[in-house]
Write a protein that holds these residues in place. Structure first.
Motif, PDB file in Angstrom:
ATOM      1  N   GLU A 215       0.823  -1.210   0.000  1.00 48.39           N
ATOM      2  CA  GLU A 215       0.000   0.000   0.000  1.00 48.39           C
ATOM      3  C   GLU A 215       0.857   1.260   0.000  1.00 48.39           C
ATOM      4  OE1 GLU A 215      -3.563   0.658  -0.042  1.00 48.39           O
ATOM      5  OE2 GLU A 215      -3.188  -1.269  -1.021  1.00 48.39           O
ATOM      6  N   ARG A 216       2.052   1.156   0.573  1.00 51.06           N
ATOM      7  CA  ARG A 216       2.968   2.299   0.599  1.00 51.06           C
ATOM      8  C   ARG A 216       3.857   2.345  -0.636  1.00 51.06           C
ATOM      9  NH1 ARG A 216       3.361   0.981   6.316  1.00 51.06           N
ATOM     10  NH2 ARG A 216       5.495   0.167   6.106  1.00 51.06           N
ATOM     11  N   GLY A 217       3.591   1.432  -1.581  1.00 52.38           N
ATOM     12  CA  GLY A 217       4.332   1.447  -2.839  1.00 52.38           C
ATOM     13  C   GLY A 217       5.714   0.866  -2.753  1.00 52.38           C
ATOM     14  N   ALA A 218       5.953  -0.023  -1.773  1.00 49.36           N
ATOM     15  CA  ALA A 218       7.303  -0.552  -1.566  1.00 49.36           C
ATOM     16  C   ALA A 218       7.521  -1.932  -2.157  1.00 49.36           C
ATOM     17  CB  ALA A 218       7.621  -0.581  -0.070  1.00 49.36           C
ATOM     18  N   VAL A 219       6.491  -2.804  -2.157  1.00 45.61           N
ATOM     19  CA  VAL A 219       6.660  -4.176  -2.634  1.00 45.61           C
ATOM     20  C   VAL A 219       5.514  -4.563  -3.567  1.00 45.61           C
ATOM     21  CG1 VAL A 219       7.883  -4.867  -0.525  1.00 45.61           C
ATOM     22  CG2 VAL A 219       5.423  -5.264  -0.707  1.00 45.61           C
ATOM     23  N   LYS A 220       5.756  -5.623  -4.336  1.00 41.60           N
ATOM     24  CA  LYS A 220       4.741  -6.166  -5.230  1.00 41.60           C
ATOM     25  C   LYS A 220       4.747  -7.692  -5.155  1.00 41.60           C
ATOM     26  CE  LYS A 220       2.899  -2.594  -7.440  1.00 41.60           C
ATOM     27  NZ  LYS A 220       1.437  -2.319  -7.417  1.00 41.60           N
ATOM     28  N   LEU A 221       3.572  -8.269  -5.104  1.00 35.81           N
ATOM     29  CA  LEU A 221       3.416  -9.717  -5.182  1.00 35.81           C
ATOM     30  C   LEU A 221       3.406 -10.087  -6.660  1.00 35.81           C
ATOM     31  CD1 LEU A 221       0.831 -11.709  -3.058  1.00 35.81           C
ATOM     32  CD2 LEU A 221       1.398 -12.332  -5.390  1.00 35.81           C
ATOM     33  N   ILE A 222       4.310 -10.993  -7.081  1.00 37.16           N
ATOM     34  CA  ILE A 222       4.496 -11.236  -8.517  1.00 37.16           C
ATOM     35  C   ILE A 222       4.160 -12.659  -8.953  1.00 37.16           C
ATOM     36  CG2 ILE A 222       6.205  -9.409  -8.742  1.00 37.16           C
ATOM     37  CD1 ILE A 222       8.379 -11.633  -8.735  1.00 37.16           C
TER      38      ILE A 222
ATOM     39  N   ALA B 284      -8.032  -0.049   5.165  1.00 44.21           N
ATOM     40  CA  ALA B 284      -9.287  -0.400   4.497  1.00 44.21           C
ATOM     41  C   ALA B 284      -9.197  -0.181   2.992  1.00 44.21           C
ATOM     42  CB  ALA B 284     -10.426   0.418   5.084  1.00 44.21           C
ATOM     43  N   SER B 285      -8.287   0.692   2.589  1.00 38.09           N
ATOM     44  CA  SER B 285      -8.117   1.002   1.163  1.00 38.09           C
ATOM     45  C   SER B 285      -7.274  -0.031   0.422  1.00 38.09           C
ATOM     46  CB  SER B 285      -7.453   2.372   1.014  1.00 38.09           C
ATOM     47  OG  SER B 285      -6.173   2.362   1.649  1.00 38.09           O
ATOM     48  N   ALA B 286      -6.714  -1.004   1.123  1.00 40.04           N
ATOM     49  CA  ALA B 286      -5.841  -2.001   0.487  1.00 40.04           C
ATOM     50  C   ALA B 286      -6.577  -2.705  -0.647  1.00 40.04           C
ATOM     51  CB  ALA B 286      -5.363  -3.017   1.516  1.00 40.04           C
ATOM     52  N   SER B 287      -5.889  -2.892  -1.766  1.00 40.76           N
ATOM     53  CA  SER B 287      -6.543  -3.458  -2.947  1.00 40.76           C
ATOM     54  C   SER B 287      -5.600  -4.397  -3.680  1.00 40.76           C
ATOM     55  CB  SER B 287      -6.973  -2.352  -3.902  1.00 40.76           C
ATOM     56  OG  SER B 287      -5.833  -1.701  -4.454  1.00 40.76           O
ATOM     57  N   LEU B 288      -6.198  -5.258  -4.501  1.00 43.47           N
ATOM     58  CA  LEU B 288      -5.404  -6.152  -5.330  1.00 43.47           C
ATOM     59  C   LEU B 288      -4.546  -5.363  -6.314  1.00 43.47           C
ATOM     60  CD1 LEU B 288      -7.958  -8.998  -6.182  1.00 43.47           C
ATOM     61  CD2 LEU B 288      -6.113  -9.054  -4.502  1.00 43.47           C
TER      62      LEU B 288
ATOM     63  N   THR C  13      -2.971  -2.523  -5.936  1.00 42.95           N
ATOM     64  CA  THR C  13      -1.710  -2.040  -5.373  1.00 42.95           C
ATOM     65  C   THR C  13      -0.826  -3.194  -4.903  1.00 42.95           C
ATOM     66  OG1 THR C  13      -2.796  -1.747  -3.225  1.00 42.95           O
ATOM     67  CG2 THR C  13      -2.633   0.181  -4.638  1.00 42.95           C
ATOM     68  N   LEU C  14      -1.436  -4.336  -4.592  1.00 37.89           N
ATOM     69  CA  LEU C  14      -0.682  -5.478  -4.077  1.00 37.89           C
ATOM     70  C   LEU C  14       0.023  -6.250  -5.182  1.00 37.89           C
ATOM     71  CD1 LEU C  14       0.016  -7.450  -1.731  1.00 37.89           C
ATOM     72  CD2 LEU C  14      -2.193  -8.556  -2.163  1.00 37.89           C
ATOM     73  N   LEU C  15      -0.628  -6.413  -6.341  1.00 38.55           N
ATOM     74  CA  LEU C  15      -0.171  -7.358  -7.356  1.00 38.55           C
ATOM     75  C   LEU C  15       0.491  -6.706  -8.559  1.00 38.55           C
ATOM     76  CD1 LEU C  15      -3.333  -9.658  -7.549  1.00 38.55           C
ATOM     77  CD2 LEU C  15      -1.335  -9.950  -6.078  1.00 38.55           C
TER      78      LEU C  15
END
Length: 338
Positions: A95-102, A322-326, A328-330
């Motif tokens: 969410e903070r723009g640091a990591v990505k699930l790949i 609550a704003s976490a989303s797929l 931003t995650l993926l």
């Protein structure tokens, strides 16, 4: 197996490692996070058999005791790639723009025995013989927001008792959870079958159920990297996934489908033993390495439905924004999703 044959096999493995370990001078140095678990074998195999070298990647492994610190290390740039369970920390970092699930890794599948629900001897003797009996009991986790936390609550939800009625005990590392379960300081835990079977064989721990009965198609572990790599050097991620996927194919063939030759199988066990069950001689470690291996998704395919379910659970417990989303995650541009 006769000792001469084993020496021959270990020599073959050592030669493979020596050959693979001679990285090209222009290879890109990459640090890969590892937990000392059989499920982390694909990266070990890919390094040992030279698959990373073929992708011009010079791998250095960095060992961790739990999932969350690995995510922090990737966000900070201390580690480049990791394979572990989805955690609150990982989602918050995304969410903070640091990591990505790949990509995806370990997954519960109908054809292979999956994660087990375990209880201590003391709890079992006190009548905890099914997951329904875990209400009011002490369940071991590494950290709040870990996969163990998620699994405990999925058990509570399916059995119909309040999540809050199960006391969650954070112990920071897998070895600490194992020690606490053996000693009866906690009542229950859930873990992959190779570790579970080893514990049950000790006579100090009892199996009372399977996670597959509570979480359908559970995407147990995932692959992730920094957002910086995906933005500035996505080709590195693509090459990493290519080598990793070849390691997955060898892992599944050796430990799940058992289709490799005896010589190749033993050589791969020797590679894995460099990082897993290192406190035991290989003769004692081999059965534990092989026991109950779960399937890892071919080509790092990802089960989106499972990731979405996990994300919604994290939100329901206020463990992530609550704003976490797929979105931003993926970043799954290089893998199949389903």
């Amino acid at each position: 197996m006769p000792s001469t044959t084993r020496r021959t096999i270990l020599a073959l493995a050592a030669a493979t490692l020596l050959c693979a370990g001679t990285a090209r001078a222009d290879a890109e140095p990459v640090k890969v996070g590892l937990l000392s678990l059989t499920s982390h074998s694909p990266s070990i195999i890919a390094e040992g058999k030279g698959y990373f070298d073929e992708q011009d990647i010079d791998v250095e492994f960095v060992m961790f005791q739990a999932a969350q610190p690995m995510a922090v290390a990737i966000a900070s740039g201390d580690v480049d790639f990791g394979m572990t369970a989805l955690t609150a920390g990982l989602i918050s970092l995304a969410e903070r723009g640091a990591v990505k699930l790949i990509g995806g890794a370990l997954q519960e599948t109908p054809d292979v025995e999956g994660q087990k629900i375990l209880v201590s001897r003391a709890a079992h003797e006190a009548g905890v013989t099914t997951p329904a009996d875990l209400e009011g009991r002490r369940f071991g986790i590494t950290t709040a927001g870990s996969s163990f936390h998620y699994m405990a609550h999925k058990i509570a939800d399916r059995e119909g008792f309040a999540r809050s009625s199960m006391e969650l005990v954070p112990l920071n590392s897998v070895p600490a959870v194992i020690a606490s379960l053996r000693s009866g300081q906690i009542d229950a835990w859930s873990i992959t079958p190779n570790i579970a079977e080893d514990l049950v064989a000790s006579g100090e721990v009892f199996e009372i159920g399977s996670i597959a009965d509570y979480v359908e198609g559970y995407q147990t572990t995932t692959l992730f990297t920094s957002a910086r790599i995906m933005e500035n050097d996505p080709g590195l991620a693509e090459r990493f996934l290519s080598a990793f996927s070849r390691g997955v194919a060898d892992y599944n063939a050796t430990f799940v489908d058992e289709t490799t030759s005896p010589e190749e199988s033993e050589a791969i066990v020797a590679m894995v033993h460099e990082y897993v069950y290192t406190d035991r001689p290989i003769e004692a470690a081999e059965p534990a390495i092989r026991a109950g291996a779960m399937r890892i998704n071919e080509n790092a395919a990802l089960n989106l439905a499972s990731i979405e379910d996990q994300l919604e659970w994290f939100k329901s417990e206020n463990l992530v924004p609550a704003s976490a989303s797929l979105e931003t995650l993926l970043d799954t541009r290089f893998v199949e999703t389903r």
